[in-house]
Design an enzyme around this catalytic site. Structure first.
Site, PDB file in Angstrom:
ATOM      1  N   CYS A  70      34.940  40.106  32.164  1.00  0.00           N
ATOM      2  CA  CYS A  70      34.392  40.883  33.279  1.00  0.00           C
ATOM      3  C   CYS A  70      32.895  41.018  33.064  1.00  0.00           C
ATOM      4  O   CYS A  70      32.457  41.748  32.168  1.00  0.00           O
ATOM      5  CB  CYS A  70      35.058  42.248  33.368  1.00  0.00           C
ATOM      6  SG  CYS A  70      34.399  43.285  34.673  1.00  0.00           S
ATOM      7  N   HIS A 167      39.476  31.740  38.646  1.00  0.00           N
ATOM      8  CA  HIS A 167      38.824  31.976  39.934  1.00  0.00           C
ATOM      9  C   HIS A 167      39.158  30.843  40.901  1.00  0.00           C
ATOM     10  O   HIS A 167      39.123  29.663  40.523  1.00  0.00           O
ATOM     11  CB  HIS A 167      37.307  32.058  39.779  1.00  0.00           C
ATOM     12  CG  HIS A 167      36.853  33.222  38.960  1.00  0.00           C
ATOM     13  ND1 HIS A 167      36.535  34.438  39.511  1.00  0.00           N
ATOM     14  CD2 HIS A 167      36.699  33.354  37.617  1.00  0.00           C
ATOM     15  CE1 HIS A 167      36.190  35.280  38.541  1.00  0.00           C
ATOM     16  NE2 HIS A 167      36.281  34.631  37.383  1.00  0.00           N
ATOM     17  N   GLU A 217      39.370  40.817  43.619  1.00  0.00           N
ATOM     18  CA  GLU A 217      39.605  40.752  42.177  1.00  0.00           C
ATOM     19  C   GLU A 217      41.086  40.879  41.850  1.00  0.00           C
ATOM     20  O   GLU A 217      41.787  41.749  42.380  1.00  0.00           O
ATOM     21  CB  GLU A 217      38.820  41.850  41.450  1.00  0.00           C
ATOM     22  CG  GLU A 217      37.343  41.551  41.319  1.00  0.00           C
ATOM     23  CD  GLU A 217      36.709  42.335  40.188  1.00  0.00           C
ATOM     24  OE1 GLU A 217      37.230  42.260  39.043  1.00  0.00           O
ATOM     25  OE2 GLU A 217      35.714  43.021  40.432  1.00  0.00           O
ATOM     26  N   CYS A 226      31.330  41.263  41.371  1.00  0.00           N
ATOM     27  CA  CYS A 226      32.142  40.675  40.301  1.00  0.00           C
ATOM     28  C   CYS A 226      31.265  39.695  39.538  1.00  0.00           C
ATOM     29  O   CYS A 226      30.852  38.670  40.090  1.00  0.00           O
ATOM     30  CB  CYS A 226      33.372  39.976  40.879  1.00  0.00           C
ATOM     31  SG  CYS A 226      34.382  39.132  39.630  1.00  0.00           S
ATOM     32  N   GLY A 229      32.984  36.336  38.720  1.00  0.00           N
ATOM     33  CA  GLY A 229      33.118  35.626  39.987  1.00  0.00           C
ATOM     34  C   GLY A 229      31.814  34.995  40.423  1.00  0.00           C
ATOM     35  O   GLY A 229      31.796  33.865  40.928  1.00  0.00           O
TER      36      GLY A 229
END
Length: 291
Positions: A70, A167, A217, A226, A229
Site C-alpha cells: 500500500c 491490479h 481497492e 491508491c 494503483g
C-alpha cells in the site's frame, strides 16, 4: 488501544503499534475502520519491530483482509515515524509482505516530500496472479494487455500488473467521473479470473506525462487515492506506449508523482498528514470510542 489517524490524499488509515503478530488484527481492522461506530478509515496499519529493516508494517483493509502492499499507507507510516520516533531521519527501510521498501525524506521538515521505493512490477500473469483463458488477449513484455472481460453485460479491456498486490487497469477516453465505478468495481474485484481478487483502476491519459485515475481497492471499495494503483497505472501506460516513465497522477484526493526508473523499480512521491491521536475504550462490541 492507542492509535493515530493519518491520511495521504484522503486515503486514510488508523495506525497502531504492536510487538507481535496478533490473530485479532483483522477483527480490529473491521470495527476500528467503521466510520459510524469506530474511528473510521480505509485501513489499519500495524507498526512492528523488524529484523530485516528499521521497522515492519502490516496492512489490513477495512473488511479485515490483509494487503501485501500500500503506497499511501507506507507513506503514512513513514510520516508517523518522523513525527513521533525518528524525527531527524532522511532515509528509512520498512519491511512489508511485498518486501523491504526504502523511503527518502526531503523538503520542508514539518510537511516533507516522502519518496518510497515500491519495488519492481510483476508482469507475468501467473505471478500477479491472473488466470487467463487461452486465445484471449496478447502478451506484451510479459504483461497481458488488451484483455477483453465482459462484466454486467459490458466489455472492459484490461491490463494486468502487480506491485506486490494485483491490479487490473482499464484506460478509457470518456469522463472518469461519469464512469459507474461503484457498479463495475465489485464485479471485477471478485471475478473468478483473479484468485486473490484484484484492485481495479480506470485511467485517462491527458498527455505523455499526466494521467487522471480512479480506483476500486480490493477489500475496501472506492478510495480517494491508491499509491500502488498509481504505480501500476504508470507501468501499464509506459509499456503500452501511452506515456513516459515519469508521470504526474491526478486522483480524487490529490496528486502523486510516479516514476518507473531504469533500475526497474517504481518510485512514488507524495505527502502524508497526521489527523489526530486518541485511545479507544472497549472493543467492537461496545462501539465506544473516545478522542
Amino acid at each position: 488501544m492507542d492509535f493515530t489517524k493519518l491520511h495521504s490524499l484522503g486515503n486514510d488509515f488508523i495506525l497502531i503499534e504492536g510487538d507481535l503478530d496478533n490473530s485479532e488484527w483483522p477483527e480490529t481492522a473491521v470495527w476500528a475502520c467503521d466510520r459510524h461506530f469506530g474511528i473510521g478509515g480505509d485501513g489499519l496499519l500495524v507498526l512492528m519491530p523488524s529484523q530485516k529493516a528499521d521497522y515492519r508494517m502490516r496492512i489490513f483493509n477495512n473488511d479485515g483482509s490483509e494487503a501485501e502492499a500500500c503506497g499511501n499507507g507506507l507513506r503514512c507510516l513513514v510520516k508517523y515515524i518522523l513525527e513521533f520516533k525518528e524525527q531527524d531521519k532522511q532515509e528509512l527501510t520498512i519491511e512489508t509482505a511485498a518486501g523491504v521498501r526504502k523511503a527518502t525524506i526531503s523538503g520542508n521538515t514539518s510537511d516533507p516530500d516522502i519518496k518510497t521505493g515500491m519495488g519492481e512490477p510483476i508482469l507475468e500473469t501467473i505471478r500477479i496472479p491472473v488466470e487467463i483463458e487461452d486465445g484471449k488477449g496478447h502478451e506484451l513484455c510479459g504483461m497481458t494487455s488488451g484483455y477483453p472481460l465482459s462484466v454486467n453485460g459490458q466489455e472492459h479491456t484490461l491490463a494486468f500488473v502487480s506491485m506486490g498486490n494485483p491490479h487490473a487497469i482499464e484506460f478509457i477516453e470518456s469522463d472518469l467521473e461519469a464512469f459507474p465505478l461503484g457498479d463495475v468495481g465489485p464485479s471485477i474485484e471478485k471475478h473468478s479470473m483473479f484468485p486473490s481478487h484484484t484492485n481495479y483502476e480506470i485511467a485517462r491519459v491527458i498527455d505523455n506525462s499526466h494521467i487522471e485515475m480512479r480506483v476500486w481497492e480490493r477489500g475496501v471499495g472506492e478510495t480517494l487515492a491508491c499509491g500502488s494503483g498509481a504505480c501500476a497505472v504508470v507501468v501499464a501506460s509506459w509499456i503500452m506506449g501511452l506515456t513516459e516513465g515519469q508521470v504526474d497522477i491526478k486522483l480524487p484526493g490529490g496528486e502523486l508523482k510516479a516514476e518507473w526508473a531504469e533500475t526497474g523499480e517504481v518510485y512514488l512521491t507524495g505527502r502524508a498528514q497526521v489527523v489526530f491521536s486518541g485511545n479507544t475504550q472497549g472493543n467492537n462490541n461496545s462501539r465506544r470510542t473516545e478522542r
